[in-house]
Design an enzyme around this catalytic site. Structure first.
Site, short mmCIF file in Angstrom:
data_model
loop_
_atom_site.label_atom_id
_atom_site.label_comp_id
_atom_site.label_asym_id
_atom_site.label_seq_id
_atom_site.Cartn_x
_atom_site.Cartn_y
_atom_site.Cartn_z
N CYS A 63 0.95 -0.94 0.47
CA CYS A 63 -0.18 0.39 -0.33
C CYS A 63 1.10 1.21 -0.27
CB CYS A 63 -1.07 -0.10 1.54
SG CYS A 63 -1.68 -1.62 1.23
N HIS B 59 -3.30 7.93 6.15
CA HIS B 59 -2.77 6.80 5.45
C HIS B 59 -4.50 6.32 5.81
CE1 HIS B 59 -1.41 3.28 3.08
NE2 HIS B 59 -2.57 2.09 4.18
N GLU C 236 -1.96 5.61 13.35
CA GLU C 236 -1.00 6.26 12.38
C GLU C 236 -1.85 7.78 13.37
OE1 GLU C 236 -1.94 8.97 8.47
OE2 GLU C 236 -3.08 6.91 8.90
N LYS D 64 -9.11 7.75 1.40
CA LYS D 64 -10.11 6.25 1.04
C LYS D 64 -11.39 5.83 1.50
CE LYS D 64 -5.82 4.05 2.43
NZ LYS D 64 -4.83 5.02 2.54
N HIS E 126 -9.66 1.94 -1.39
CA HIS E 126 -8.10 1.89 -1.12
C HIS E 126 -7.88 1.17 -2.14
CE1 HIS E 126 -4.56 0.85 0.44
NE2 HIS E 126 -4.70 0.76 1.95
#
Length: 403
Positions: A162, A294, A305, A326, A331
Site C-alpha cells: 500500500c 493513510h 497512525e 479513502k 483503498h
C-alpha cells in the site's frame, strides 16, 4: 541539490476520470464506493468497492492496444496522458534521454491473472493468450508510458504493497533532486476489483461490508478501490525556463521499515518516517497545515497512525488538519498514495481540505482533527502524505505551495 516541482497531474478513480472532477468530488464529500459489478458476485462476502464505473476501454484504445493492456495499465496511460498534456512537455531529443518513469503498483495485472486462471482451471482450456506475461507484469504500465511518450531515462516499477505509489514518487523526487533526471512521470495504479482480487483480500478479514469510516469509533474495516493517478515531476529551473505552470513543490521524502510484523502497523516505524520526512523537507511540525492520512478504516491502522502523528507533532498535533480520502474513493492498494496526493495538491492550490466522510462516532484513540464529513476552507502552505503498508513499509512525502 536541485529543487523539484509538479507541473502536471492526471487521474482515473471511483470519483471521476480527471483531476478537476476529482477535486469537485473531494470538495463535495462525495462517496464513490458502491455495489460492485464483477463476475461471481454472489460468491463474495464483500460486495462493495470504489469501482471505476462505465469504463469503456474500446472507446479509449485500439483493439491491438487492449490485447496488451491490463486494466491497471489502461488507467495508468489515461492518467499519464492527462498529466503530460497539462505539463506541456514534448520529450523530443535530449529531453527524452533525461526523462523517465517510476510507477507504483502492488499487484500489477490482477485482472489478467484472474481471467487466465479462470480459463485454465474453470474452463479446462490448455492455452492462454500469448501476451499474458506482458499484460500482467508489474512493470507493464511503466514500460507502456515510456514507449508512448519517448521517455528513455530511468524507468521502472515499485511494488511495496500500500506504499507503492509514495515510494515511487519519492524515488522520482530523489532522481531529479540528485541530478539523475530532469523530468520523471510518476504515481501509481491498481485494479484488483475482480473475483480473485477481492477474494484474496476477504481472507485477511480486514474488509468492511458496509462503508469505509476512517477514525470513527464504529469503523469496520477497509474498502478496496481501483484507479490511477500520475504526475509530472520536473526540475524547478527547467520548469521555470519554459514558463510552466507549477502546481506545487516537492520538498521532502522519507521511507522506513518497521521490521517487526507482516500485517500489524508500528507506531514507532510510522513516527520515524514522518520525522525523517520533515527533516528532509527542513520544516518544523508546526509548519504543516494538512496531512493526508493513510487512514484505512481498520481498528489497528487508524489509532496507530494518530499516535504516531501525536508523537512527532506534539502540541502541533491538536491544530493540524488530517483526513483520509479513502472514505470516498476506497483503498487503491498500490495506487492509493497517488490518488491521495491529489487531495494534497487541492489543499495547496485551492485552499480546500478534503474531508473524512462516514465519520459518525468520536474515537478517544483518534483524538485529532480529522475534518469530519465536510470539506473545509483553509489556507495551507505545507502538506504531508502518509503511506504505511503491510510488511511495515512506510513512505511519507512533504509538499509546499508553489511560490
Amino acid at each position: 541539490m536541485r529543487r523539484v516541482v509538479i507541473t502536471g497531474a492526471g487521474t482515473v478513480n471511483a470519483l471521476a476520470c480527471d483531476v478537476a472532477a476529482t477535486y469537485a468530488a473531494f470538495a463535495e464529500g462525495r462517496c464513490g464506493i458502491g455495489a460492485l459489478d464483477v463476475r461471481d458476485l454472489d460468491r463474495l462476502g464483500v460486495q462493495i468497492g470504489g469501482q471505476v464505473r462505465d469504463w469503456d476501454a474500446e472507446a479509449r484504445f485500439s483493439r491491438q492496444q487492449i490485447t496488451l493492456y491490463d486494466r491497471f495499465t489502461q488507467f495508468t496511460l489515461t492518467a499519464a496522458t492527462q498529466a503530460i498534456s497539462q505539463s506541456g512537455l514534448q520529450f523530443d531529443g535530449d529531453l527524452g534521454d533525461d526523462s523517465g518513469v517510476v510507477l507504483g503498483t502492488a499487484a500489477g495485472g490482477v485482472n489478467t491473472w484472474d481471467d487466465s486462471y479462470r480459463a485454465v482451471y474453470a474452463e479446462d482450456k490448455n492455452r492462454v493468450h500469448p501476451f499474458v506475461v506482458p499484460r500482467l507484469m508489474n512493470s507493464a504500465a511503466a514500460s507502456h508510458v515510456a514507449m508512448q511518450f519517448g521517455l528513455r531515462g530511468p524507468s521502472f516499477s515499485v511494488s511495496t504493497a500500500c506504499a507503492s505509489s509514495n515510494h515511487a514518487m519519492g524515488l522520482a523526487f530523489q532522481a531529479i533532486r540528485g541530478g539523475g533526471a530532469k523530468v520523471m512521470v510518476t504515481g501509481g495504479s491498481e485494479s484488483m476489483l475482480c473475483f480473485g482480487g477481492i477474494k484474496a483480500w476477504e481472507g485477511l478479514r480486514v474488509m468492511s461490508q458496509t462503508a469505509c469510516r476512517p477514525f470513527s469509533l464504529n469503523r469496520s474495516g477497509m474498502v478496496q478501490g481501483e484507479g490511477a493517478a500520475v504526475f509530472v515531476f520536473e526540475e524547478l529551473d527547467h520548469a521555470r525556463a519554459r514558463g510552466a505552470e507549477i502546481l506545487a513543490e516537492v520538498i521532502g521524502f522519507a521511507m522506513t521499515s518497521d521490521a517487526s510484523d507482516i500485517v500489524m502497523p508500528s507506531q514507532e516505524g510510522a513516527a520515524r518516517a514522518i520525522r525523517l520526512a520533515l527533516r528532509d523537507a527542513k520544516v518544523a511540525p508546526d509548519a504543516v497545515g494538512y496531512i493526508n492520512a493513510h487512514g484505512t478504516g481498520t481498528a489497528a491502522n487508524d489509532k496507530t497512525e494518530c499516535a504516531a502523528i501525536a508523537q512527532v507533532f506534539g502540541a502541533a498535533a491538536e491544530r493540524v488538519m488530517i483526513s483520509s480520502t479513502k472514505s470516498m474513493h476506497g483503498h487503491l492498494i498500490g495506487g492509493t498514495g497517488a490518488v491521495e496526493l491529489l487531495a494534497c495538491l487541492m489543499a495547496l492550490q485551492q485552499g480546500v481540505i478534503a474531508p473524512t466522510i462516514g465519520y459518525e462516532v468520536a474515537d478517544p484513540e483518534c483524538p485529532l482533527d480529522v475534518v469530519p464529513n465536510q470539506a473545509r476552507q483553509a489556507a495551507v502552505d505545507v502538506v504531508m502524505s502518509n503511506a504505511f503498508a503491510f510488511g511495515g513499509l512506510n513512505a511519507v512525502l512533504v509538499l509546499r505551495k508553489a511560490a
